[in-house]
Every structure is written in structure tokens, then in C-alpha cells.
Design a protein around this motif. Structure first.
Motif, PDB file in Angstrom:
ATOM      1  N   ALA A 253       0.836  -1.211   0.000  1.00  0.00           N
ATOM      2  CA  ALA A 253       0.000   0.000   0.000  1.00  0.00           C
ATOM      3  C   ALA A 253       0.871   1.261   0.000  1.00  0.00           C
ATOM      4  O   ALA A 253       0.458   2.312  -0.487  1.00  0.00           O
ATOM      5  CB  ALA A 253      -0.933  -0.012   1.204  1.00  0.00           C
ATOM      6  N   ALA A 254       2.085   1.146   0.541  1.00  0.00           N
ATOM      7  CA  ALA A 254       2.991   2.306   0.571  1.00  0.00           C
ATOM      8  C   ALA A 254       3.856   2.376  -0.688  1.00  0.00           C
ATOM      9  O   ALA A 254       4.792   3.171  -0.757  1.00  0.00           O
ATOM     10  CB  ALA A 254       3.877   2.234   1.815  1.00  0.00           C
ATOM     11  N   GLY A 255       3.576   1.504  -1.667  1.00  0.00           N
ATOM     12  CA  GLY A 255       4.283   1.584  -2.951  1.00  0.00           C
ATOM     13  C   GLY A 255       5.492   0.676  -3.074  1.00  0.00           C
ATOM     14  O   GLY A 255       6.229   0.746  -4.057  1.00  0.00           O
ATOM     15  N   LEU A 256       5.716  -0.186  -2.066  1.00  0.00           N
ATOM     16  CA  LEU A 256       6.854  -1.102  -2.144  1.00  0.00           C
ATOM     17  C   LEU A 256       6.378  -2.443  -2.722  1.00  0.00           C
ATOM     18  O   LEU A 256       5.200  -2.780  -2.646  1.00  0.00           O
ATOM     19  CB  LEU A 256       7.447  -1.324  -0.751  1.00  0.00           C
ATOM     20  N   ALA A 257       7.301  -3.197  -3.278  1.00  0.00           N
ATOM     21  CA  ALA A 257       6.945  -4.503  -3.840  1.00  0.00           C
ATOM     22  C   ALA A 257       7.428  -5.595  -2.883  1.00  0.00           C
ATOM     23  O   ALA A 257       8.513  -5.484  -2.301  1.00  0.00           O
ATOM     24  CB  ALA A 257       7.579  -4.669  -5.209  1.00  0.00           C
ATOM     25  N   PRO A 258       6.616  -6.645  -2.690  1.00  0.00           N
ATOM     26  CA  PRO A 258       6.943  -7.639  -1.667  1.00  0.00           C
ATOM     27  C   PRO A 258       7.932  -8.721  -2.086  1.00  0.00           C
ATOM     28  O   PRO A 258       7.970  -9.149  -3.239  1.00  0.00           O
ATOM     29  CB  PRO A 258       5.578  -8.270  -1.351  1.00  0.00           C
ATOM     30  N   ARG A 259       8.720  -9.162  -1.111  1.00  0.00           N
ATOM     31  CA  ARG A 259       9.570 -10.348  -1.183  1.00  0.00           C
ATOM     32  C   ARG A 259       9.630 -10.884   0.244  1.00  0.00           C
ATOM     33  O   ARG A 259       9.182 -10.202   1.185  1.00  0.00           O
ATOM     34  CB  ARG A 259      10.954 -10.044  -1.741  1.00  0.00           C
ATOM     35  N   ILE A 260      10.135 -12.065   0.468  1.00  0.00           N
ATOM     36  CA  ILE A 260       9.976 -12.651   1.807  1.00  0.00           C
ATOM     37  C   ILE A 260      11.091 -13.638   2.125  1.00  0.00           C
ATOM     38  O   ILE A 260      11.624 -14.293   1.234  1.00  0.00           O
ATOM     39  CB  ILE A 260       8.577 -13.343   1.898  1.00  0.00           C
ATOM     40  N   HIS A 261      11.460 -13.703   3.413  1.00  0.00           N
ATOM     41  CA  HIS A 261      12.304 -14.776   3.944  1.00  0.00           C
ATOM     42  C   HIS A 261      11.361 -15.911   4.349  1.00  0.00           C
ATOM     43  O   HIS A 261      10.566 -15.741   5.290  1.00  0.00           O
ATOM     44  CB  HIS A 261      13.049 -14.323   5.195  1.00  0.00           C
ATOM     45  N   ALA A 262      11.427 -17.041   3.672  1.00  0.00           N
ATOM     46  CA  ALA A 262      10.420 -18.087   3.874  1.00  0.00           C
ATOM     47  C   ALA A 262      11.036 -19.468   4.051  1.00  0.00           C
ATOM     48  O   ALA A 262      11.961 -19.831   3.328  1.00  0.00           O
ATOM     49  CB  ALA A 262       9.475 -18.117   2.673  1.00  0.00           C
ATOM     50  N   ASN A 263      10.508 -20.218   5.000  1.00  0.00           N
ATOM     51  CA  ASN A 263      10.838 -21.644   5.159  1.00  0.00           C
ATOM     52  C   ASN A 263      12.350 -21.877   5.250  1.00  0.00           C
ATOM     53  O   ASN A 263      12.884 -22.784   4.632  1.00  0.00           O
ATOM     54  CB  ASN A 263      10.236 -22.449   3.993  1.00  0.00           C
TER      55      ASN A 263
ATOM     56  N   ALA B 239       3.973 -15.800   0.355  1.00  0.00           N
ATOM     57  CA  ALA B 239       4.616 -15.208  -0.831  1.00  0.00           C
ATOM     58  C   ALA B 239       3.698 -15.331  -2.040  1.00  0.00           C
ATOM     59  O   ALA B 239       3.514 -14.363  -2.799  1.00  0.00           O
ATOM     60  CB  ALA B 239       5.942 -15.915  -1.121  1.00  0.00           C
ATOM     61  N   CYS B 240       3.120 -16.508  -2.228  1.00  0.00           N
ATOM     62  CA  CYS B 240       2.287 -16.747  -3.414  1.00  0.00           C
ATOM     63  C   CYS B 240       0.993 -15.946  -3.335  1.00  0.00           C
ATOM     64  O   CYS B 240       0.542 -15.372  -4.326  1.00  0.00           O
ATOM     65  CB  CYS B 240       2.011 -18.244  -3.571  1.00  0.00           C
ATOM     66  N   GLU B 241       0.422 -15.881  -2.153  1.00  0.00           N
ATOM     67  CA  GLU B 241      -0.817 -15.120  -1.935  1.00  0.00           C
ATOM     68  C   GLU B 241      -0.649 -13.634  -2.188  1.00  0.00           C
ATOM     69  O   GLU B 241      -1.557 -12.973  -2.678  1.00  0.00           O
ATOM     70  CB  GLU B 241      -1.129 -15.196  -0.444  1.00  0.00           C
ATOM     71  N   THR B 242       0.502 -13.098  -1.785  1.00  0.00           N
ATOM     72  CA  THR B 242       0.683 -11.641  -1.834  1.00  0.00           C
ATOM     73  C   THR B 242       1.380 -11.195  -3.122  1.00  0.00           C
ATOM     74  O   THR B 242       1.689 -10.016  -3.272  1.00  0.00           O
ATOM     75  CB  THR B 242       1.523 -11.152  -0.631  1.00  0.00           C
ATOM     76  N   GLY B 243       1.655 -12.141  -4.024  1.00  0.00           N
ATOM     77  CA  GLY B 243       2.303 -11.763  -5.285  1.00  0.00           C
ATOM     78  C   GLY B 243       3.730 -11.293  -5.095  1.00  0.00           C
ATOM     79  O   GLY B 243       4.186 -10.370  -5.781  1.00  0.00           O
ATOM     80  N   ALA B 244       4.449 -11.931  -4.169  1.00  0.00           N
ATOM     81  CA  ALA B 244       5.845 -11.562  -3.944  1.00  0.00           C
ATOM     82  C   ALA B 244       6.673 -11.855  -5.204  1.00  0.00           C
ATOM     83  O   ALA B 244       6.374 -12.785  -5.954  1.00  0.00           O
ATOM     84  CB  ALA B 244       6.401 -12.339  -2.761  1.00  0.00           C
TER      85      ALA B 244
ATOM     86  N   ARG C 266       4.551 -26.588  -5.861  1.00  0.00           N
ATOM     87  CA  ARG C 266       3.497 -26.411  -6.883  1.00  0.00           C
ATOM     88  C   ARG C 266       2.965 -24.977  -6.880  1.00  0.00           C
ATOM     89  O   ARG C 266       2.758 -24.364  -7.918  1.00  0.00           O
ATOM     90  CB  ARG C 266       2.340 -27.373  -6.599  1.00  0.00           C
ATOM     91  N   ASN C 267       2.768 -24.481  -5.681  1.00  0.00           N
ATOM     92  CA  ASN C 267       2.255 -23.127  -5.504  1.00  0.00           C
ATOM     93  C   ASN C 267       3.206 -22.084  -6.133  1.00  0.00           C
ATOM     94  O   ASN C 267       2.773 -21.150  -6.809  1.00  0.00           O
ATOM     95  CB  ASN C 267       2.111 -22.886  -3.986  1.00  0.00           C
ATOM     96  N   LEU C 268       4.514 -22.267  -5.923  1.00  0.00           N
ATOM     97  CA  LEU C 268       5.503 -21.355  -6.516  1.00  0.00           C
ATOM     98  C   LEU C 268       5.413 -21.407  -8.035  1.00  0.00           C
ATOM     99  O   LEU C 268       5.420 -20.366  -8.715  1.00  0.00           O
ATOM    100  CB  LEU C 268       6.926 -21.743  -6.074  1.00  0.00           C
ATOM    101  N   ALA C 269       5.317 -22.633  -8.573  1.00  0.00           N
ATOM    102  CA  ALA C 269       5.254 -22.787 -10.032  1.00  0.00           C
ATOM    103  C   ALA C 269       3.995 -22.121 -10.578  1.00  0.00           C
ATOM    104  O   ALA C 269       4.043 -21.370 -11.560  1.00  0.00           O
ATOM    105  CB  ALA C 269       5.283 -24.266 -10.407  1.00  0.00           C
ATOM    106  N   ASP C 270       2.865 -22.353  -9.922  1.00  0.00           N
ATOM    107  CA  ASP C 270       1.592 -21.809 -10.424  1.00  0.00           C
ATOM    108  C   ASP C 270       1.552 -20.289 -10.334  1.00  0.00           C
ATOM    109  O   ASP C 270       0.947 -19.631 -11.179  1.00  0.00           O
ATOM    110  CB  ASP C 270       0.410 -22.369  -9.619  1.00  0.00           C
ATOM    111  N   SER C 271       2.166 -19.729  -9.286  1.00  0.00           N
ATOM    112  CA  SER C 271       2.028 -18.288  -9.099  1.00  0.00           C
ATOM    113  C   SER C 271       3.187 -17.496  -9.695  1.00  0.00           C
ATOM    114  O   SER C 271       3.177 -16.269  -9.646  1.00  0.00           O
ATOM    115  CB  SER C 271       1.874 -17.970  -7.609  1.00  0.00           C
TER     116      SER C 271
END
Ligand code: NIG
Ligand code: FE
Length: 388
Positions: free
Chosen positions: A219-229, A240-245, A260-265
Motif C-alpha cells: 500500500a505504501a508503494g513497495l513490492a513484496p519479497r519474503i524470507h520463507a521456510n 509469498a504466493c498469496e501476496t504476489g511476492a 506447486r504453488n511457486l510454479a503456479d504463481s
């Protein structure tokens, strides 16, 4: 001023116009030449067909590759945690709690000390062929120190990431800190950042908090990425997949559904094998991601705690030996893969119009990068048309 680089024994372009490209296909030309003009690649092709240029340099049959794109690092910090590393090598497990040690040292350091340390590390990366680097905050963890970390990071790269949500600092309750990270701290940091990141892990931030951080950042104009798993199975990749990281980083403990989720998104999986090396955790199996059609990137995650390597060649050597990647897949992931993780199409490849970021190897082929691990093979690096 145009510059002709000739005598290139092997040119890795990552250019689909040059043949199969993607993990495993690098768009390779032999006996090639490159013309550089105004900081960009103007032409690539067989040396025999090279156009005239104002100046020419002969590279003596060496290999030329796109400069590495290191899409994940934490270079704004003070102090080191070498003793923590030594303890891990004698059996102590990695704990994210060590982050707070670096937070104290970073807060106590002057701007000039932080700047000098980051400059030294960026130069170290450059000598190892890295021409694009992403730098995160995350060792300030209050508004003033996060803002200052990003201001300093911005002096070195436009790829800056606000990671106020690294861990909850000492003396804060989690809910109050989340409000700060998504409120006043975000407002102060957003002008200096391109990306928002969160450490989604047991002991750091859970799924709901991670979603709140990434949504506030977006919402503040930044694009998402994440430290995951990173340290265990968990919801990070799902978030990550839900938020369009752009990318889910680490992915060390990914379930089949996660893959699978990473591949699909279309979220890039950024693997960071220098971290498994330095924490003695199990390595992820890159073949699972590649077989499912996930875009894989490799980065260093250079930081004083979980892994203090600035070397993209080392990351590739580990990817080949421990993650099951071929040398070509590893090089693609370290160049074009990193560019995908940063949503950049001007770097990670050498094709007309791309930025003239390249590395000259003291070797006849890109295979030597992983065939000769630990050997300093980067003879020279060019950044936007200038030798560095
Ligand atoms: O990416 N995982 C969280 N952050 C860093 C580690 C930071 C530290 O230990 O200082 C990482 O591994
Ligand atoms: Fe990291």
C-alpha cells in the motif's frame, strides 16, 4: 564512444535469440564479440561479423558472462559474529536470536562506519563478478536506525529492501512492534526502499503478521519479497504466493504443495546455499523446484550471522555440488534468475539494449566457475560499460 570486445572464446548471453535459454540453456556464442556503447550492449555476435568501433580490446580467448545479480544481501551492519559461527561448527544450532547482537552493534556505529563496511563488502562482491546487488535493512529495528540503514544502502544500489520485520527487538511486545513496522517506521523508510520484506519464521513473524507487513508495504508503494521456510516448514511460501511476492527466499523446507504453488504463481524461489553451508542445515534440493517449472535464483544472503560469504561463484559451486544443479543451471540462476527475482530485464543477460554489466573469466568456459571451486577466476568486471 563505442568499445568492441573481441577475442571472446565463449560468450554467455542468456539471450533467447541465441538459442535455448533458461535453466540449462545459456545462449552461448563461441569466438564472439560484444560492442558496448553508452553503458549498454549495442551488439553481440560472431567476431568475424563484428562492426567497427571507436576502440577495441582483445580478451585473449577468455569466457565472458553476464555480471552476477545477487538479489539478497544484508550489508548494512557493524561488527561480526565469527564466534557464533565457530560455536555452530562445534554443534550449536543457528538461532535467529543472534540478529539482536548485530542490532546492538549497528545502532552504536556511526553513519561513516556503516557506510565504510558496506562499501568494502560491495567492492568485495564486485571483485567476484557481482554487478547488481540488493541490500536490506533489518539491523536497526527502530524508526531512526531503519531509515538510516536504507539511506546508506541507497548509496550503493537502487535495489533496497525495508526489513523492519526482521525480528521483534528486545523490550517490545510483538503486536506493538508490528504496528510500528507497518506504521511510522514504514512511512519513514518507504521513500528509500523499492522492496518490503519480512522474516516469516517461528521465532520471528507468523503468517498473519507477515501478510500484514507485506500488505502495508504494498500500500505504501513497495513490492513484496519474503524470507520463507528457512529454519523449518511453515507458511512463508504460501504467504509469498498469496501476496504476489517477486521472490520467496531460502525455501529450505518447502513442501510439495509449496513447490506447486511457486510454479503456479510465478514466484521465484531464491536458494541461498551459503546459508546451509554456514549453519550446517540440510541443503534444499533444487531439482524439485526445477522439475516443477519454478524459476530458481541463487544469491548469497551475505550477512554477519547465518552466512558471511559475498561470493556468487561459491554459491554456484554449492548449488552444483549440494543442490543438484548443473553448472549451466547454476550460472543461469545467478544471473538471469537473480534478475527475475528483482523483476529486472536490463541485467542478467547480454543482449542488445541490456546494461553492459559483464565479467571476464580467467578461463575458456563458464564451466570453470564451478569446475574450479574456490579459485578466483574473475579477471575483470564491467559495470554499465566501465571496467571496475
Ligand atoms: O537471511 N533469516 C533472517 N535473516 C538473515 C540472518 C540474519 C542474521 O543471523 O544476522 C538470513 O539468514
Ligand atoms: Fe536474508
Amino acid at each position: 564512444m563505442s568499445l568492441l570486445l573481441r577475442g571472446i572464446g565463449e560468450l554467455v548471453t542468456n539471450d533467447p535469440a541465441r538459442g535455448a535459454v533458461g535453466p540449462g540453456g545459456l545462449g552461448i556464442l563461441r569466438d564472439a564479440a560484444v560492442v558496448v556503447e553508452h553503458g549498454r550492449v549495442a551488439w553481440t555476435g560472431p567476431a568475424a561479423a563484428a562492426p567497427a568501433a571507436d576502440e577495441a580490446q582483445d580478451l585473449g580467448g577468455r569466457a565472458v558472462i553476464p555480471g552476477f545479480v545477487d538479489s539478497h544481501s544484508h550489508l548494512v551492519f557493524a561488527g561480526d559474529r565469527a564466534a557464533e559461527f565457530a560455536a555452530r561448527m562445534t554443534g550449536r544450532p543457528y538461532s535467529a536470536g543472534g540478529i539482536r547482537t548485530t542490532v546492538s552493534a549497528t545502532r552504536a556505529a556511526s553513519d561513516d562506519d556503516l557506510r565504510a563496511n558496506a562499501r568494502r563488502l560491495v567492492a568485495e562482491m564486485r571483485r567476484q563478478g557481482t554487478t547488481t546487488v540488493e541490500i536490506k535493512s533489518g539491523y536497526g529495528l527502530d524508526t531512526a536506525h531503519e531509515e538510516r540503514s536504507l539511506r546508506i544502502a541507497r548509496e550503493f544500489t537502487p535495489e533496497t529492501t525495508y526489513l523492519g520485520a526482521h525480528v521483534v527487538p528486545q523490550g517490545h511486545d510483538p503486536a506493538g512492534y508490528l504496528d510500528l513496522v507497518t506504521g511510522a517506521m514504514l512511512a519513514a523508510c518507504a521513500p528509500h526502499a523499492r522492496w518490503i520484506d519480512v522474516f516469516c519464521e517461528r521465532g520471528a513473524f507468523g503468517a498473519d503478521a507477515a501478510r500484514a507487513v507485506l500488505r502495508a508495504g504494498t500500500a505504501a508503494g513497495l513490492a513484496p519479497r519474503i524470507h520463507a521456510n528457512q529454519l523449518g516448514p511453515g507458511p512463508g511460501i504460501e504467504v509469498a504466493c498469496e501476496t504476489g511476492a517477486a521472490s520467496a527466499d531460502h525455501c529450505t523446507f518447502a513442501s510439495d504443495d509449496d513447490v506447486r504453488n511457486l510454479a503456479d504463481s510465478g514466484v521465484v524461489a531464491t536458494l541461498l546455499p551459503t546459508i546451509e553451508f554456514s549453519t550446517r542445515q540440510p541443503y534444499p534440493d533444487a531439482r524439485r523446484f526445477l522439475a516443477a517449472g519454478v524459476t530458481v535464483a541463487l544469491a548469497t544472503d551475505c550477512n554477519p550471522g547465518s552466512g558471511f560469504s559475498s561470493s556468487m561463484p561459491f554459491a554456484q559451486a554449492l548449488a552444483v555440488r549440494e543442490l543438484g544443479m548443473s553448472p549451466a543451471e547454476a550460472l543461469w540462476a545467478a544471473t538471469a534468475g537473480g534478475a527475475a527475482a528483482l523483476r529486472r530485464d536490463d541485467v542478467g543477460r547480454l543482449s542488445p539494449g541490456s546494461r553492459a554489466d559483464l565479467a571476464v573469466l580467467d578461463a575458456p568456459s563458464h564451466l570453470h566457475l564451478t569446475y574450479r571451486p574456490g579459485v578466483p577466476l574473475i579477471r575483470a568486471a564491467m559495470l554499465a560499460g566501465s571496467w571496475t
